[in-house]
Write an enzyme that holds these catalytic residues in place. Structure first.
Site, short mmCIF file in Angstrom:
data_model
loop_
_atom_site.label_atom_id
_atom_site.label_comp_id
_atom_site.label_asym_id
_atom_site.label_seq_id
_atom_site.Cartn_x
_atom_site.Cartn_y
_atom_site.Cartn_z
N HIS A 147 0.83 -1.21 0.00
CA HIS A 147 0.00 0.00 0.00
C HIS A 147 0.87 1.26 0.00
O HIS A 147 2.04 1.22 0.38
CB HIS A 147 -0.84 0.04 1.29
CG HIS A 147 -1.93 -0.97 1.37
ND1 HIS A 147 -2.08 -1.80 2.44
CD2 HIS A 147 -2.92 -1.27 0.51
CE1 HIS A 147 -3.14 -2.58 2.25
NE2 HIS A 147 -3.67 -2.28 1.09
N CYS A 194 -2.54 0.25 9.96
CA CYS A 194 -3.63 -0.59 9.45
C CYS A 194 -4.45 -1.25 10.54
O CYS A 194 -5.52 -1.76 10.28
CB CYS A 194 -3.10 -1.63 8.48
SG CYS A 194 -1.94 -2.72 9.22
C1 CIR Z 1 -3.53 -8.03 3.23
O1 CIR Z 1 -2.74 -8.54 2.45
O2 CIR Z 1 -4.54 -7.45 2.84
C2 CIR Z 1 -3.27 -8.11 4.71
N1 CIR Z 1 -2.60 -9.34 5.01
C3 CIR Z 1 -2.43 -6.95 5.18
C4 CIR Z 1 -3.14 -5.64 5.10
C5 CIR Z 1 -2.35 -4.53 5.68
N2 CIR Z 1 -3.06 -3.32 5.59
C6 CIR Z 1 -2.52 -2.12 5.71
O3 CIR Z 1 -1.32 -1.98 5.88
N3 CIR Z 1 -3.33 -1.08 5.60
#
Ligand code: CIR
Length: 258
Positions: free
Chosen positions: A161, A249
């Site tokens: 991201h 997140c």
């Molecule tokens: C994913 O791949 O969507 C999750 N394992 C990790 C999401 C992390 N989100 C973020 O940093 N905003």
């Protein structure tokens, strides 16, 4: 004065099956839960009222609730995660933030992960990434414009991201992972670069004025941030980093309306 709210989401047993770019992660859920408790403590020490949204066993990635919704000053936006398996995470998060802000919704074919949305002052920087597409960016920009914010898209390379690549530390300062986002987009800010081998490990969350929560797995970057005048609060979030999660997140911070 109203207390700012931090929404967080519980860690399900199924968290061991969270998505990871590098293949199946080794996650210890018991340790993840204790790291999550420390994270919540850091938020409450920083003055937030922490509100827990229940974990959902059907959605292993649900603790990363930032991706499900974005809260701006006058509206909240229910996101539409780029990973199809994560779309069912959105309704309870949208419902929670929708109690505090008028809700807008990203519709198909748009996709937006909240992890791609970086709000600084009167600007939204939004990552064009593996998860967020042009249609989603256009929809988001219209909602942001309703509350007077301009949107700028930024191509994201090599990380999940935009906020894995760029984070705002306050004091007109951004932390950037070299090669992951164009630093010229952020030329108006003081730029600190992440140490080269810490691109995937250095993660931050602003706790207050000149006070930043940082992952312990990035000691060289921590020193750079401390040398730039910030009070660095270290935290071990290795179980979440194993699933590509950063510090922003795991919460949605809801500033009081002003
Ligand atoms: C994913 O791949 O969507 C999750 N394992 C990790 C999401 C992390 N989100 C973020 O940093 N905003």
């Amino acid at each position: 004065m109203t207390v700012p709210i931090a929404f967080v989401r519980g860690v399900p047993d199924s968290f061991v099956h969270a998505i990871a770019r590098g293949g199946a992660p080794h996650i210890d859920v018991v340790n993840a839960r204790s790291q999550h408790t420390e994270y919540c403590r850091a938020l409450s020490d920083a003055g937030y009222a922490v509100e827990l949204i229940a974990a959902d066993e059907a959605h292993p990635d649900c603790p990363f609730l930032e991706d499900a919704a974005v809260v701006l000053s006058g509206v909240a936006i229910a996101a539409r995660p780029g990973a199809e398996s994560r779309r069912g995470e959105v309704p309870p998060v949208a419902e929670a933030v929708g109690r505090h802000r008028e809700l807008r919704t990203i519709e198909p074919p748009g996709t937006v992960d909240g992890g791609d949305v970086l709000w600084i002052g009167d600007r939204i920087y939004i990552g064009r990434s593996e998860r967020t597409n042009d249609d989603g960016i256009a929809q988001f920009a219209r909602f942001a414009a309703e509350v007077g914010l301009s949107t700028f898209s930024v191509d994201v390379h090599d990380v999940l991201h935009l906020k894995s690549a760029v984070s705002y530390l306050g004091e007109d300062t951004v932390l950037i992972a070299p090669g992951c986002a164009d630093p010229n987009v952020f030329a108006q800010f003081r730029i600190i670069e992440k140490a080269a081998d810490e691109t995937h490990r250095a993660s931050t969350l602003v706790l207050g004025e000149r006070r930043v929560l940082m992952t312990t797995t990035a000691s060289a970057t921590m020193r750079r941030v401390a040398d730039a005048g910030f009070d660095v609060v270290p935290i071990d979030m290795s179980e979440f980093q194993a699933a590509d999660g950063g510090l922003t997140c795991l919460s949605i911070l809801l500033p009081p309306m002003h």
